[in-house]
Design a protein around this motif. Structure first.
Motif, PDB file in Angstrom:
ATOM      1  N   ALA A   3      -1.656  -7.494  17.334  1.00 45.07           N
ATOM      2  CA  ALA A   3      -0.798  -8.375  16.537  1.00 45.07           C
ATOM      3  C   ALA A   3       0.641  -8.439  17.011  1.00 45.07           C
ATOM      4  O   ALA A   3       1.404  -9.284  16.534  1.00 45.07           O
ATOM      5  N   GLY A   4       1.026  -7.554  17.919  1.00 47.61           N
ATOM      6  CA  GLY A   4       2.405  -7.575  18.389  1.00 47.61           C
ATOM      7  C   GLY A   4       3.393  -7.179  17.308  1.00 47.61           C
ATOM      8  O   GLY A   4       3.104  -6.328  16.458  1.00 47.61           O
ATOM      9  N   ARG A   5       4.529  -7.830  17.303  1.00 49.65           N
ATOM     10  CA  ARG A   5       5.621  -7.484  16.396  1.00 49.65           C
ATOM     11  C   ARG A   5       5.236  -7.580  14.912  1.00 49.65           C
ATOM     12  O   ARG A   5       5.778  -6.857  14.075  1.00 49.65           O
ATOM     13  N   VAL A   6       4.296  -8.484  14.569  1.00 48.63           N
ATOM     14  CA  VAL A   6       3.971  -8.705  13.152  1.00 48.63           C
ATOM     15  C   VAL A   6       2.897  -7.755  12.634  1.00 48.63           C
ATOM     16  O   VAL A   6       2.387  -7.937  11.531  1.00 48.63           O
ATOM     17  N   SER A   7       2.556  -6.733  13.404  1.00 50.24           N
ATOM     18  CA  SER A   7       1.497  -5.814  12.956  1.00 50.24           C
ATOM     19  C   SER A   7       1.904  -5.038  11.707  1.00 50.24           C
ATOM     20  O   SER A   7       1.036  -4.512  10.999  1.00 50.24           O
ATOM     21  N   TRP A   8       3.195  -4.959  11.400  1.00 46.68           N
ATOM     22  CA  TRP A   8       3.600  -4.299  10.155  1.00 46.68           C
ATOM     23  C   TRP A   8       3.132  -5.105   8.935  1.00 46.68           C
ATOM     24  O   TRP A   8       2.816  -4.523   7.893  1.00 46.68           O
ATOM     25  N   VAL A   9       3.054  -6.424   9.087  1.00 45.46           N
ATOM     26  CA  VAL A   9       2.520  -7.261   8.009  1.00 45.46           C
ATOM     27  C   VAL A   9       1.017  -7.002   7.857  1.00 45.46           C
ATOM     28  O   VAL A   9       0.490  -6.954   6.751  1.00 45.46           O
ATOM     29  N   SER A  10       0.353  -6.820   8.996  1.00 52.15           N
ATOM     30  CA  SER A  10      -1.082  -6.493   8.974  1.00 52.15           C
ATOM     31  C   SER A  10      -1.324  -5.203   8.199  1.00 52.15           C
ATOM     32  O   SER A  10      -2.283  -5.106   7.412  1.00 52.15           O
ATOM     33  N   ALA A  11      -0.472  -4.199   8.415  1.00 52.22           N
ATOM     34  CA  ALA A  11      -0.621  -2.911   7.718  1.00 52.22           C
ATOM     35  C   ALA A  11      -0.410  -3.072   6.221  1.00 52.22           C
ATOM     36  O   ALA A  11      -1.093  -2.428   5.411  1.00 52.22           O
ATOM     37  N   LEU A  12       0.519  -3.951   5.846  1.00 49.61           N
ATOM     38  CA  LEU A  12       0.783  -4.198   4.422  1.00 49.61           C
ATOM     39  C   LEU A  12      -0.430  -4.849   3.749  1.00 49.61           C
ATOM     40  O   LEU A  12      -0.844  -4.449   2.655  1.00 49.61           O
ATOM     41  N   ILE A  13      -1.008  -5.839   4.419  1.00 52.80           N
ATOM     42  CA  ILE A  13      -2.201  -6.509   3.888  1.00 52.80           C
ATOM     43  C   ILE A  13      -3.383  -5.534   3.828  1.00 52.80           C
ATOM     44  O   ILE A  13      -4.147  -5.507   2.861  1.00 52.80           O
ATOM     45  N   SER A  14      -3.527  -4.719   4.869  1.00 49.89           N
ATOM     46  CA  SER A  14      -4.637  -3.763   4.938  1.00 49.89           C
ATOM     47  C   SER A  14      -4.571  -2.741   3.814  1.00 49.89           C
ATOM     48  O   SER A  14      -5.610  -2.270   3.322  1.00 49.89           O
ATOM     49  N   MET A  15      -3.364  -2.392   3.399  1.00 50.47           N
ATOM     50  CA  MET A  15      -3.197  -1.435   2.305  1.00 50.47           C
ATOM     51  C   MET A  15      -3.881  -1.950   1.041  1.00 50.47           C
ATOM     52  O   MET A  15      -4.579  -1.209   0.346  1.00 50.47           O
ATOM     53  N   LEU A  16      -3.724  -3.239   0.764  1.00 52.12           N
ATOM     54  CA  LEU A  16      -4.322  -3.845  -0.423  1.00 52.12           C
ATOM     55  C   LEU A  16      -5.821  -4.073  -0.241  1.00 52.12           C
ATOM     56  O   LEU A  16      -6.618  -3.797  -1.147  1.00 52.12           O
ATOM     57  N   LEU A  17      -6.213  -4.563   0.945  1.00 55.76           N
ATOM     58  CA  LEU A  17      -7.638  -4.773   1.222  1.00 55.76           C
ATOM     59  C   LEU A  17      -8.405  -3.455   1.191  1.00 55.76           C
ATOM     60  O   LEU A  17      -9.539  -3.394   0.707  1.00 55.76           O
ATOM     61  N   GLY A  18      -7.785  -2.409   1.725  1.00 53.34           N
ATOM     62  CA  GLY A  18      -8.419  -1.096   1.733  1.00 53.34           C
ATOM     63  C   GLY A  18      -8.668  -0.576   0.328  1.00 53.34           C
ATOM     64  O   GLY A  18      -9.717  -0.006   0.038  1.00 53.34           O
ATOM     65  N   ALA A  19      -7.684  -0.778  -0.561  1.00 53.20           N
ATOM     66  CA  ALA A  19      -7.847  -0.336  -1.952  1.00 53.20           C
ATOM     67  C   ALA A  19      -8.984  -1.103  -2.634  1.00 53.20           C
ATOM     68  O   ALA A  19      -9.765  -0.522  -3.395  1.00 53.20           O
ATOM     69  N   LEU A  20      -9.100  -2.395  -2.341  1.00 45.79           N
ATOM     70  CA  LEU A  20     -10.189  -3.198  -2.903  1.00 45.79           C
ATOM     71  C   LEU A  20     -11.545  -2.722  -2.384  1.00 45.79           C
ATOM     72  O   LEU A  20     -12.532  -2.675  -3.123  1.00 45.79           O
TER      73      LEU A  20
END
Length: 365
Positions: free
Chosen positions: A39-56
């Motif tokens: 994801a390059g520079r925007v991978s921090w956004v990926s981690a934020l989304i993954s935090m919520l998807l992971g909880a689900l």
């Protein structure tokens, strides 16, 4: 109905704490490097989304497990969903995978120490010492391993908070922004390695036969998954912000590089050794738990009542796999980047959900 072994019973909180410490092992190996590669520079956004998807995802797993009886784990849920014959075949395949995965974890832990700290050391020496310690732990009570994780989880989080805070002073806005809708494909790709790590919680549900049932277990699991997701997000966010995606992509252990580059009253030099200790502890705990899971799944597949003697041949095969996988860290890259994560995600996000859906369709869950 199976009975839980009260002498070796653990709580959902202890399981979640131990899994959080153990999953830091692949987290430190994969993040933020693999997320940045996708994801390059925007991978921090990926981690934020993954935090919520992971909880689900954890919530979905816990809902599937909420009707389990005392003394039942994920293996028993699989039996309920697809029957004992098909279930044993599938669990036998899982047992082989867990055994080989132990070998990979053993080798990658040794190579990480060699490449980052002990350049003139021997991979074989580190593997033997780590495996012996893990076998001793895995041959004892699961309760002891879980309590170790519970005892150290807050200490480890404290060290990570200090480490991240040290590096936060070096963060630059241009390393993180801008983020636009055009980055969406990369953001979605970047969720894969983070979800792979969070999804590893599924493996620990094979230890459910030792987990007591208490009110609020589902809430406890989701809460811990969110805390773990926040940890992964912080690692990715601060590392990219401090070092930049372009710089990190050329480093095998970017989080450790970030700690080394941090400068704040000379504290970074002192905390570096503590971070290495976290690596060693998380690798040890992860390997110990995986060995327990491997012997349990192997015992179920082979219909063995006492599965503890299976630990020793499993450990031997794991060591052989670790020796045969690669001769150095460069040959390990293909396994670390593609083979292991893809096979893990197929188990976690394809096979297990498919089995649970079959059970739901047959009104067995």
């Amino acid at each position: 109905m199976k009975r839980i072994d009260n002498k070796d019973a653990i709580t959902r909180r202890q399981l979640a704490a131990a899994s959080s410490v153990g999953l830091l092992s692949p987290a430190i190996r994969l993040l933020p490097l693999h997320a940045v590669q996708l994801a390059g520079r925007v991978s921090w956004v990926s981690a934020l989304i993954s935090m919520l998807l992971g909880a689900l995802y954890v919530l979905m797993l816990e809902k599937a497990m909420e009707k389990r009886a005392e003394g039942e784990g994920l293996s028993d849920i699989i039996f309920k969903c697809i029957g004992r014959t098909a279930g044993r075949i599938l669990i036998g395949i899982f047992a082989v995978w867990f055994t080989l995965y132990c070998g990979f974890v053993l080798r990658s832990a040794a190579e990480r120490l060699l490449s980052s700290v002990y350049a003139n050391g021997s991979a074989g020496f580190f593997m033997v010492i780590t495996l012996l310690a893990a076998v001793i732990a895995a041959s004892g009570q699961l309760k002891s391993i879980a309590r170790t994780g519970q005892a150290f989880v807050f200490i480890i989080w404290g060290v990570l908070i200090v480490s991240i805070a040290l590096s936060a002073a070096d963060m630059k806005k241009e390393n993180l922004l801008p983020v636009t809708y055009l980055d969406l494909p990369n953001v979605l790709l970047g969720t894969l390695p983070v979800m792979d790590i969070i999804g590893g919680y599924t493996f620990f549900l094979f230890l459910g036969d030792n987990v007591t049932i208490k009110e609020g277990d589902k809430k406890t699991a989701v809460k811990w998954s969110l805390l773990f997701g926040v940890t992964l997000f912080a690692i990715v966010f601060v590392t990219i912000g401090a070092e930049s995606a372009g710089y990190l992509i050329h480093n095998k252990n970017p989080f450790f590089v970030m700690i080394r580059n941090a400068s704040f009253f000379g504290i970074a030099e002192r905390i570096e050794s503590v971070v290495v200790a976290i690596w060693v502890l998380s690798d040890f705990l992860f390997l110990s738990l995986l060995l327990v899971i491997a012997r349990k799944t192997c015992g179920i597949a082979l219909r063995v009542q006492n599965d503890k003697p299976l630990l020793y041949p499993i450990a031997a095969v794991s060591y052989a796999a670790a020796e045969l996988l690669a001769r150095n860290s460069f040959e390990l890259i293909a396994y670390s980047r593609w083979i292991v994560p893809i096979s893990s995600m197929i188990i976690v996000f394809v096979i297990i959900p498919a089995v649970l859906l079959i059970g739901k369709a047959r009104s067995r869950l």
